[in-house]
Scaffold this motif. Structure first.
Motif, short mmCIF file in Angstrom:
data_model
loop_
_atom_site.label_atom_id
_atom_site.label_comp_id
_atom_site.label_asym_id
_atom_site.label_seq_id
_atom_site.Cartn_x
_atom_site.Cartn_y
_atom_site.Cartn_z
N UNK B 158 2.66 -9.14 -6.87
CA UNK B 158 2.59 -7.82 -7.53
C UNK B 158 1.21 -7.17 -7.42
N UNK B 159 0.32 -7.79 -6.72
CA UNK B 159 -1.02 -7.18 -6.60
C UNK B 159 -1.01 -6.11 -5.52
N UNK B 160 -1.39 -4.92 -5.91
CA UNK B 160 -1.46 -3.79 -4.97
C UNK B 160 -2.93 -3.56 -4.62
N UNK B 161 -3.16 -2.84 -3.54
CA UNK B 161 -4.56 -2.62 -3.15
C UNK B 161 -5.29 -1.74 -4.15
N UNK B 162 -4.62 -0.71 -4.66
CA UNK B 162 -5.31 0.17 -5.61
C UNK B 162 -4.40 1.30 -6.07
N UNK B 163 -5.02 2.31 -6.65
CA UNK B 163 -4.28 3.45 -7.20
C UNK B 163 -3.35 4.10 -6.16
N UNK B 164 -3.81 4.22 -4.93
CA UNK B 164 -3.01 4.92 -3.93
C UNK B 164 -1.71 4.18 -3.66
#
Lengths: 465, 212, 241
Positions: B158-164
């Motif tokens: 569930x870890x995404x790179x960031x806000x985008x």
């Protein structure tokens, strides 16, 4: 300039402790911002600014559309939108709702918009208890002061000031440890959060395509105020709209960085309506108050409309050499610093403090740091052009303009003026003879020395070559 | 005329627009999702959380995550959310952990009294060390807010790179929840003399356990 | 044939600091330019513009246009006055399309002194010698409206015997601001003292800038404080050998 403005400036400049406090605090914010927007840390910073500016411009230029879209989206999610023209209308709405719900206690999270309309005073006047829950705001409410800075409301207070305020208002003696002061506030406010009937918040953004209110904070008091009570009222200016949730990918990267130098604030809440089927907690009722209070007056002039792009990050205050000397309370209204200097005359009318747009060296540091690229100096210049002009000054500038169009008269006038000042030619002048010691010369000499007029002007020297 | 009509009319008059006049498309959304591999994302998340004075630990398996939570809890009381993932990890079965609460008042009281709130999270953002929590029957708001310590257990997937990336996966959060909260580190204030104090209203301690 | 440049020395240099104009002419001539001084020049109109007197500012600006319209390159010893012509004339004549287009075409030929040397003349070493420790004050309009950061520093770096020590904070206003300096005299004075303190911290003996008005403000404060630090325009440093 009013005497009041002048005397507040004088008082702040004369207070060495306050000077140090303002300079240090704004300096830290300034440095923190610089670190996180640096080219190697955030290479897309300038693109983000350009995008934020374009988004705000588009939204404000079509504000009616986005207001309507926002309202229909809030309603689609079970919330209600209330349009209010002024402070009294907001207070009326809150009072009526509180009465209907039998509410007595309201918890509030930090909101410049509610400061703008003196909401707490109005509610208290009608027997409601409205408690500020941001640590700094809580202290200021106890001290009955208004925020000193958009982001750091109690920037001017030391731990000793807080200890004194706690002693007087809470009867807690001699607590000068900041951590313990915060714990006292936490405990006192925890009870309020759990007992409150209504939570009032501001909004950093209103998202049109989602009907959502976005609130950015570090303490968690806004989360508490919008989650614990059964009713949540968000109060925001109509200019807070942005088109889409996806635009937050732009704005959130800029806001906290510009404000405190954090890549993101600790808590960002995206709230769209009351709790839904099956959600265990959250408010049963969700209201968004959209406030005009002078904002629509700004729309007529396209050059000045940009004043409404502001996202209240406070970066312009920290960058401003004037704010860093005169602080927040010298300003005549709740908004201080460069953004205050352009919002106040436009919201309240120029007469509120005629000197305000002139209290700037037009250095442009504010525009340089503004995340949405508001050209504050340009707006200041426009407001100066609109300002009522003093009779003597008007005459002086008419004479100036005439002389500057008549080179011979200009040259003669210059030589006559120079001959009035006795000059040894080298030393700078510390005082002017009585006859000349008035107006601008007197004001200059009160602080600085004047250059001696040279024996020959440039054009004389040039002719002799 | 209602206040709504008055304000809309003033807005239109100021802008020189008429009711129902068309609106050009807003500037294109600016979203650039960085391609980041899983290990880099995990490493970044752990480093960012630690830099924010939170604690971030990696567990190889759900069972290991459960042991980490047990250690963090010690003898403290806790309220756990109804996230299925917590049950999968066995966290809800730890001693001193209350779970399965569906009544608002009961939850309020439990959270106000508990030392620790245990949740999962819908996403985490690697570049800022952020937890993304969507309010739902599985995740109540107060569990990550009222207790002085917050423990979150999330699968590494569930870890995404960031806000985008978040706003790419979730372009309209309002379609799925009434409340999305991004949590970036422990609650803090620096309102007095810029002295940093943690836990002024929300949790002053935060531990994130990344599983996998 | 030598390239021709026209000086706009500004009213403040004409009336108070003629040596700055002479130094600028000397540097330009040394570099082989034929230097002209249109005698009918006065002021750019900024004092009126910044004080909100747009009508008066327009009158002065029109005079400026008439005087300089036929000049090829105009060099100015001030970032602030350059910016007035380059940025604000167009705005001032927004409602007069013909005057506006004259102003826009003129604006492209008006250059602040240091950036004229580095960007137009392509010179970074003017062969100057100046034995001193100096610090450099960025005038706000040169810095933020014209984006001039490196030009003066590159020029100073090539002056023999000169040691440059940067101010900390580097880009803070000196507090002059035209009529601001007298309308808010006490505040302006406080800002000048802040600048003076930063100057003292560098240990420099000379403060260099591109703007005579900043130098007047800074020298005024230094002199009032009884300090022997002097202020010089960049042209004066570059003219010395």
């Amino acid at each position: 300039m009013s005497l009041e403005f002048d005397s507040k400036i004088h008082k702040t400049l004369a207070d060495a402790r306050l000077q140090q406090a303002i300079y240090t605090a704004t300096g830290r914010f300034k440095d923190a911002r610089l670190k996180v927007v640096a080219q190697d840390v955030l290479p897309e910073y300038q693109e983000l600014r350009a995008q934020a500016n374009a988004l705000k411009k588009h939204t404000i230029d079509h504000l009616d559309h986005y207001l309507e879209q926002f309202q229909s989206q809030v309603e689609a999610h079970g919330g209600k939108v209330v349009f209010c023209q002024d402070a009294a209308a907001v207070a009326d709405f809150v009072l009526t709702l509180a009465k209907e719900r039998g509410a007595r206690l309201i918890v509030k999270s930090k909101s410049m918009t509610t400061e703008e309309i003196d909401l707490n005073e109005r509610l208290e006047h009608h027997g409601l208890e409205a408690v500020e829950t941001d640590f700094g705001e809580y202290i200021l409410q106890l001290a009955r002061e208004r925020p000193y800075h958009i982001v750091a409301p109690a920037l001017h207070k030391t731990r000793y000031d807080v200890a004194e305020i706690f002693e007087q208002r809470l009867h807690i003696a001699n607590e000068t440890v900041i951590e313990k002061q915060a714990a006292i506030a936490r405990a006192a406010l925890r009870e309020k959060f759990l007992a409150a009937d209504i939570g009032i918040s501001g909004a950093n953004f209103l998202v049109a395509d989602s009907g959502a209110v976005v609130i950015v904070e570090n303490e968690g008091n806004a989360r508490l105020a919008t989650s614990a009570p059964r009713t949540h009222i968000a109060i925001a200016g109509i200019e807070k709209l942005i088109p889409r949730a996806q635009d937050l990918a732009t704005f959130l990267k800029l806001l906290a960085r510009s404000a405190t130098g954090q890549p993101l604030s600790v808590y960002t809440s995206f709230l769209s309506g009351p709790r839904r089927e099956g959600e265990i907690d959250g408010p049963d009722e969700f209201y968004v108050v959209l406030l005009d209070n002078g904002r629509t007056r700004l729309l007529e002039n396209p050059a000045r409309r940009q004043s409404l792009y502001c996202i209240r990050c406070g970066a312009c205050l920290n960058a401003c050499p004037v704010y860093r000397k005169i602080g927040g309370h010298s300003f005549p209204w709740v908004y201080s610093g460069p953004i205050g200097a352009i919002l106040t005359p436009q919201f309240m009318g120029a007469a509120h403090e005629p000197g305000l747009p002139f209290a700037s060296s037009l250095c442009g540091a504010c525009a340089e740091v503004c995340p949405v690229k508001i050209d504050i100096p340009k707006v200041l210049l426009e407001l100066r052009a609109d300002a009522p002009h003093n009779r003597w000054e008007s005459l002086a500038f008419r004479v100036f303009a005439w002389l500057m169009r008549h080179p011979r008269a200009y040259e003669l006038a210059g030589r006559v003026a120079a001959s009035l000042v006795s000059s040894e030619g080298v030393r700078w002048i510390r005082s002017a003879p009585g006859l000349l010691n008035f107006g601008p010369i007197r004001a200059w000499l009160a602080e600085r020395d004047l250059p001696p007029p040279p024996a020959h002007t440039f054009r004389e020297l040039w002719r002799r070559r | 005329m209602t206040s709504r009509e008055t304000i809309l009319q003033r807005v239109r008059a100021g802008l020189g627009r008429s009711a129902g006049q068309t609106v050009p498309d807003p500037p294109a959304v600016r979203i650039q999702v960085a391609e980041v591999d899983k290990e880099t994302k995990i490493a970044s998340l752990l480093a960012r959380v630690e830099a924010l004075a939170g604690r971030a630990v990696r567990a190889a398996t759900p069972a290991e995550a459960c042991e980490i939570v047990r250690e963090v809890l010690g003898k403290r009381s806790a309220v756990a959310s109804n996230a299925p993932y917590l049950e999968e990890c066995g966290v809800t079965g730890l001693p001193g952990v209350r779970c399965g609460i569906t009544d608002r008042e009961e939850l309020r009281k439990a959270c106000a009294a508990a030392d620790v709130g245990i949740t999962s999270a819908d996403y985490a953002l690697a570049d800022t060390g952020t937890l993304v929590m969507l309010s739902s029957p599985h995740e109540a708001r107060l569990i990550s807010l009222l207790p002085p310590t917050h423990v979150a257990v999330i699968p590494a997937s569930r870890i995404l790179s960031g806000l985008d990336e978040l706003f790419t996966i979730l372009p309209e959060p309002a379609a799925v929840t009434s409340s999305m909260v991004l949590i970036t580190g422990p609650s803090r204030t620096a309102d007095i003399e810029q002295i940093l104090v943690r836990g002024v209203h929300g949790p002053g301690e935060i531990t994130i356990v990344v599983v996998g | 044939m030598a390239r021709r440049v026209s000086l706009f020395v500004t009213c403040i240099v004409d009336q108070l600091f003629p040596q700055i104009g002479m130094a600028m002419a000397e540097v330009l001539e040394r570099l082989g330019f034929a230097v002209a001084f249109p005698q009918a020049q006065t002021c750019c109109g900024q004092p009126a513009f910044n004080s909100g007197y747009r009508q008066e500012a327009r009158q002065v600006a029109r005079h400026f246009l008439e005087v300089f319209e036929n000049c090829e390159s105009i060099v100015v010893p001030s970032g602030s006055c350059t910016s007035m012509v380059v940025h604000h004339y167009a705005e001032l004549f927004a409602d007069e399309p013909r005057t506006r287009s004259r102003a826009v075409s003129l604006a492209a030929r008006v250059h602040e002194f240091s950036s004229f040397l580095t960007e137009v003349a392509g010179v970074e070493d003017v062969g100057a010698r100046f034995e001193d420790v100096v610090t450099f004050h960025d005038g706000c309009h040169a810095l933020r409206e014209l984006g001039i950061r490196s030009a003066p520093r590159r020029l100073l770096a090539n002056v023999r015997g000169l040691e440059l020590r940067e101010l900390e904070p580097r880009e803070e206003c000196c507090g002059f601001g035209g009529t601001f300096s007298v309308k808010f005299g006490e505040l302006s004075g406080a800002m000048a003292r802040g600048k003076a303190e930063a100057i003292i911290q560098t240990g420099a003996k000379t403060v260099v800038s591109l703007d005579p008005s900043c130098l007047m403000q800074i020298q005024g404060a230094l002199s009032r404080a009884g300090l022997s630090i002097r202020t010089l325009h960049l042209a004066e440093v570059l003219a010395s050998r």
